[in-house]
Design a protein around this motif. Structure first.
Motif, PDB file in Angstrom:
ATOM      1  N   ALA A  54      25.673  27.169 -17.102  1.00 45.40           N
ATOM      2  CA  ALA A  54      26.360  26.781 -15.868  1.00 45.40           C
ATOM      3  C   ALA A  54      26.869  28.029 -15.142  1.00 45.40           C
ATOM      4  O   ALA A  54      27.637  28.814 -15.712  1.00 45.40           O
ATOM      5  N   PRO A  55      26.461  28.244 -13.890  1.00 48.59           N
ATOM      6  CA  PRO A  55      26.827  29.473 -13.172  1.00 48.59           C
ATOM      7  C   PRO A  55      28.324  29.706 -13.056  1.00 48.59           C
ATOM      8  O   PRO A  55      28.789  30.837 -13.235  1.00 48.59           O
ATOM      9  N   LYS A  56      29.095  28.674 -12.795  1.00 50.70           N
ATOM     10  CA  LYS A  56      30.541  28.879 -12.627  1.00 50.70           C
ATOM     11  C   LYS A  56      31.203  29.271 -13.948  1.00 50.70           C
ATOM     12  O   LYS A  56      32.211  29.989 -13.946  1.00 50.70           O
ATOM     13  N   LEU A  57      30.666  28.815 -15.049  1.00 48.57           N
ATOM     14  CA  LEU A  57      31.188  29.229 -16.352  1.00 48.57           C
ATOM     15  C   LEU A  57      30.897  30.711 -16.580  1.00 48.57           C
ATOM     16  O   LEU A  57      31.760  31.459 -17.048  1.00 48.57           O
ATOM     17  N   ARG A  58      29.702  31.136 -16.233  1.00 47.51           N
ATOM     18  CA  ARG A  58      29.358  32.544 -16.396  1.00 47.51           C
ATOM     19  C   ARG A  58      30.154  33.424 -15.423  1.00 47.51           C
ATOM     20  O   ARG A  58      30.542  34.544 -15.766  1.00 47.51           O
ATOM     21  N   GLN A  59      30.394  32.920 -14.242  1.00 49.35           N
ATOM     22  CA  GLN A  59      31.236  33.662 -13.295  1.00 49.35           C
ATOM     23  C   GLN A  59      32.651  33.835 -13.853  1.00 49.35           C
ATOM     24  O   GLN A  59      33.269  34.893 -13.692  1.00 49.35           O
ATOM     25  N   LEU A  60      33.152  32.799 -14.516  1.00 46.27           N
ATOM     26  CA  LEU A  60      34.466  32.893 -15.142  1.00 46.27           C
ATOM     27  C   LEU A  60      34.448  33.944 -16.253  1.00 46.27           C
ATOM     28  O   LEU A  60      35.393  34.723 -16.404  1.00 46.27           O
ATOM     29  N   ALA A  61      33.371  33.973 -17.029  1.00 44.84           N
ATOM     30  CA  ALA A  61      33.247  34.990 -18.081  1.00 44.84           C
ATOM     31  C   ALA A  61      33.314  36.393 -17.474  1.00 44.84           C
ATOM     32  O   ALA A  61      34.004  37.277 -17.996  1.00 44.84           O
TER      33      ALA A  61
END
Length: 237
Positions: A54-61
């Motif tokens: 999920a892109p937003k999860l990776r952005q959070l990382a």
């Protein structure tokens, strides 16, 4: 997570990070962000049922790594995340949070062997259930549980690490009153905790918000900051 409605509004899967950010950690393919150097703290982010791409999860990382953490987002579903085309009733038994907890313990051990000074874990929905179980072992320094699936009161009673619980006001899977009760249990057990209910948002908002939904976006950013502050408090002493 008891029915398909818990997995409404799936994320759009697209590009999120570079291929060279994919490494094997603790036996699982993982998206990584930041540098793991000796005496640096690490974070494990455990995805909801839609998985680690999920892109937003990776952005959070990436956001958390900019604050000085080495962040790992493992593929706990081994290439088989939930999708709307699947039947949750048949998918879920093959992807139990208990198994996720055991896999997370291997990741914790691997990160410690690589020199991580302290480790925190955050979980979203399915991942929140896995983190709750992981917290009973006392092998991490702090935990954050975000809009979890069905939590076990036994796991909450057995929790050994400081825990923040971030919930949505409009969430039948993790009702605010239940989350507040969990905070009371942790306090009674002398476990430091922080319970916060974000108004006007629904289950999954922290990593499934829409960019053009001003309120959900604002609450998501606030939850990310609350998570960062919790981990900074306990992992950067």
């Amino acid at each position: 997570m008891s029915g398909p409605e818990c997995c409404a509004n799936p994320p759009t899967i697209g590009s999120g990070g570079n291929d060279d950010q994919i490494q094997e950690i603790g036996g699982l393919k993982s998206y990584t962000s930041g540098l793991l150097i000796p005496c640096n703290p690490a974070l494990i982010l455990i995805a909801d049922a839609f998985g680690y791409e999920a892109p937003k999860l990776r952005q959070l990382a990436d956001k958390l790594s900019e604050a000085g953490f080495y962040v790992v987002v493992p593929d706990f579903f081994n290439g088989d995340p939930y999708t709307p085309e699947k039947q949750l009733a048949s998918w879920f038994p093959n992807h139990q949070p208990g198994k996720g907890c055991e896999d997370a313990r291997k990741i914790v051990a691997d990160l410690k062997s690589k020199g991580a000074s302290a480790i925190g874990a955050a979980g979203f929905c399915w991942g929140g259930m896995a983190v709750s179980k992981l917290s009973t072992y006392g092998e991490i320094e702090a935990a954050v549980i975000l809009h979890p699936g069905r939590l076990s009161e036994d796991d909450i009673n057995a929790t050994k690490v400081p825990t923040a619980i971030l919930g949505a006001e409009l969430d039948e899977h993790a009702p605010p009153d239940q989350l507040k009760k969990f905070g009371e249990i942790l306090s009674a057990n002398s476990v430091d905790n922080f319970v916060k209910i974000y108004p006007g948002v629904v289950h999954g908002w922290t990593v499934r918000y829409k960019d053009d939904d001003e309120h959900s976006f604002k609450c998501a950013m606030e939850s990310h900051l609350d998570m960062l502050n919790w981990f900074t408090k306990y992992l950067k002493k």
